[in-house]
Write a protein that holds these residues in place. Structure first.
Motif, PDB file in Angstrom:
ATOM      1  N   MET A 180       4.576   1.083  -3.109  1.00 23.33           N
ATOM      2  CA  MET A 180       5.408   1.836  -2.179  1.00 23.33           C
ATOM      3  C   MET A 180       4.572   2.883  -1.430  1.00 23.33           C
ATOM      4  N   LYS A 181       3.637   3.520  -2.143  1.00 20.89           N
ATOM      5  CA  LYS A 181       2.767   4.508  -1.501  1.00 20.89           C
ATOM      6  C   LYS A 181       1.806   3.836  -0.522  1.00 20.89           C
ATOM      7  N   GLN A 182       1.398   2.628  -0.834  1.00 18.18           N
ATOM      8  CA  GLN A 182       0.407   1.911  -0.024  1.00 18.18           C
ATOM      9  C   GLN A 182       1.123   1.195   1.133  1.00 18.18           C
ATOM     10  N   ASP A 183       1.416   1.949   2.188  1.00 19.95           N
ATOM     11  CA  ASP A 183       2.140   1.374   3.320  1.00 19.95           C
ATOM     12  C   ASP A 183       1.222   1.026   4.490  1.00 19.95           C
ATOM     13  N   SER A 223      -0.464   2.911   6.361  1.00 15.10           N
ATOM     14  CA  SER A 223      -0.417   3.872   7.457  1.00 15.10           C
ATOM     15  C   SER A 223      -1.738   4.611   7.606  1.00 15.10           C
ATOM     16  N   HIS A 224      -2.635   4.421   6.633  1.00 20.27           N
ATOM     17  CA  HIS A 224      -3.953   5.063   6.641  1.00 20.27           C
ATOM     18  C   HIS A 224      -4.986   4.005   6.304  1.00 20.27           C
ATOM     19  N   LEU A 225      -6.164   4.096   6.910  1.00 19.44           N
ATOM     20  CA  LEU A 225      -7.189   3.068   6.686  1.00 19.44           C
ATOM     21  C   LEU A 225      -7.669   3.008   5.239  1.00 19.44           C
ATOM     22  N   VAL A 226      -7.547   4.114   4.506  1.00 18.69           N
ATOM     23  CA  VAL A 226      -7.990   4.104   3.120  1.00 18.69           C
ATOM     24  C   VAL A 226      -7.114   3.185   2.259  1.00 18.69           C
ATOM     25  N   HIS A 227      -5.909   2.855   2.736  1.00 20.43           N
ATOM     26  CA  HIS A 227      -5.018   1.967   1.990  1.00 20.43           C
ATOM     27  C   HIS A 227      -5.558   0.536   1.921  1.00 20.43           C
ATOM     28  N   TYR A 228      -6.567   0.226   2.741  1.00 19.96           N
ATOM     29  CA  TYR A 228      -7.129  -1.123   2.765  1.00 19.96           C
ATOM     30  C   TYR A 228      -8.225  -1.327   1.715  1.00 19.96           C
ATOM     31  N   PHE A 229      -8.663  -0.255   1.042  1.00 18.04           N
ATOM     32  CA  PHE A 229      -9.814  -0.365   0.158  1.00 18.04           C
ATOM     33  C   PHE A 229      -9.476  -0.943  -1.214  1.00 18.04           C
ATOM     34  N   LEU A 230      -8.241  -0.718  -1.673  1.00 14.60           N
ATOM     35  CA  LEU A 230      -7.866  -1.151  -3.008  1.00 14.60           C
ATOM     36  C   LEU A 230      -6.563  -1.949  -2.960  1.00 14.60           C
ATOM     37  N   PRO A 231      -6.326  -2.822  -3.935  1.00 15.45           N
ATOM     38  CA  PRO A 231      -7.256  -3.258  -4.964  1.00 15.45           C
ATOM     39  C   PRO A 231      -8.502  -3.903  -4.350  1.00 15.45           C
ATOM     40  N   ARG A 239      -4.637  -5.908   1.873  1.00 16.58           N
ATOM     41  CA  ARG A 239      -5.224  -6.363   3.130  1.00 16.58           C
ATOM     42  C   ARG A 239      -6.710  -6.061   3.099  1.00 16.58           C
ATOM     43  N   ALA A 240      -7.504  -6.957   3.648  1.00 20.30           N
ATOM     44  CA  ALA A 240      -8.944  -6.730   3.663  1.00 20.30           C
ATOM     45  C   ALA A 240      -9.321  -5.653   4.664  1.00 20.30           C
ATOM     46  N   GLY A 272       1.326  -4.809  12.943  1.00 17.37           N
ATOM     47  CA  GLY A 272       2.127  -5.952  13.357  1.00 17.37           C
ATOM     48  C   GLY A 272       2.923  -6.594  12.243  1.00 17.37           C
ATOM     49  N   ILE A 273       2.522  -6.360  10.996  1.00 19.16           N
ATOM     50  CA  ILE A 273       3.193  -7.014   9.872  1.00 19.16           C
ATOM     51  C   ILE A 273       4.524  -6.333   9.560  1.00 19.16           C
ATOM     52  N   ARG A 274       4.529  -4.998   9.575  1.00 17.96           N
ATOM     53  CA  ARG A 274       5.786  -4.235   9.438  1.00 17.96           C
ATOM     54  C   ARG A 274       5.855  -3.249  10.592  1.00 17.96           C
TER      55      ARG A 274
END
Length: 315
Positions: free
Chosen positions: A70-73, A75-83, A144-145, A203-205
């Motif tokens: 839920m936190k990983q939406d 909206s920030h590029l750092v969300h793409y690093f993990l898992p 997401r990569a 584009g996904i959400r």
């Protein structure tokens, strides 16, 4: 067979961190800690140390907490690093190269389109050849990569989903002014280590309140399921999310048409396109009739220039 192999995750996302100004880096670290409970140093250590193949498979397929997702939406590029995930991981480097003998190539790639596979040395930069060494994408659910992007090393891409599901969104590059290109301001350019041009379009959400220009874009979207083969043409800005633990392979085709596509992208303002190899392709393509066979990308000239003394496999 793969128990002794290890996988590392020093990837494009970490390249972005290295190019951030100090103040931005602190903000990114705060967001990384808020969502994933890790510092940047802990993330870097995880990526550099890597995991064994069995550890990685367990990590990717482990059920993730709903709270974290839920936190990983994104909206920030750092969300793409993990898992952490495999992406653009050369097939022959995985599982002691044993998978090389097991891969079935799409028929489109056979015959005149492929006579060799080549993995270039890191010192020479991106991998070149008629068909790139097949690459592995292996990632956890809700990951997401990287953000929406245009490949700096142009190619037509075929993505084969072996297991799992992906959501895909793509736009023609002519829509770039509505896709919120990522820049740091001033003369600073921001792109990945392989010169992929980055866009912040979601584009996904989609949220048209925060990104109103997206309402007027024209593109394609859909779900890519197990056994599907997705065609991503040269010049398409695209965004992909793994909806569940997903294993896929990509095959990249480079020919005279891709070289022409890259020239057109440059004319439209794409400034990260790798043109050295594509200029050579254009030169070899001139004067060919429409029904002539494709350019021979396994010629001695190209082989010596881009793939000296490197392993080759025939499908």
């Amino acid at each position: 067979d793969c128990v002794g192999d290890r996988v590392n995750f020093v990837d494009k996302g970490l390249y972005l961190i290295q190019n951030l100004p100090p103040a931005a880096k602190r903000m990114w670290e705060d967001e990384l800690m808020r969502v994933f409970g890790l510092s940047l140093n802990q993330l870097l250590r995880l990526c550099q140390e890597g995991m064994s193949v069995p550890q990685f498979i367990n990590y990717v397929t482990l059920n993730r907490s709903k709270e974290e997702m839920m936190k990983q939406d994104f909206s920030h590029l750092v969300h793409y690093f993990l898992p952490v995930h495999m992406h653009s991981y050369p097939l022959h480097r995985f599982c002691s190269a044993k998978l090389v003998d097991d891969v079935t190539f799409p028929s489109y790639l056979l015959g005149s389109h492929i006579s060799k596979l080549c993995q270039n040395s890191k010192e020479k930069g991106p991998v070149y050849g008629g068909v790139y060494d097949p690459e592995i994408f292996f990632a956890a659910a809700h990951s997401r990569a990287y953000p929406a992007h245009l490949h700096g090393v142009s190619a037509d891409i075929l993505l084969l989903v072996v297991r799992g599901r992906k959501k895909y969104v793509g736009w023609p590059y002519t829509e770039k002014e509505k896709l919120y290109r990522f820049e740091l301001g001033g003369d600073t350019e921001q792109h990945t280590e392989t010169s992929d041009e980055i866009f912040l379009a979601e584009g996904i959400r989609p949220d048209f309140a925060s990104q109103p220009l997206l309402k007027d874009t024209v593109g394609w979207t859909g779900e890519v399921r197990e056994g599907d083969l997705l065609y991503i043409p040269c010049g398409q800005v695209h965004q992909v999310e793994n909806l569940e633990p997903t294993f896929s392979l990509t095959f990249r085709v480079v020919d005279g048409d891709v070289a022409q596509c890259s020239k057109e992208l440059q004319e439209l303002g794409a400034h990260t396109i790798e043109m050295q190899f594509l200029d050579l392709l254009m030169e070899k393509s001139r004067g060919r009739a429409e029904n002539d066979p494709p350019v021979d990308l396994s010629s001695k000239e190209l082989k010596e220039e881009y793939c000296p003394d490197l392993p080759h496999w025939n499908p």
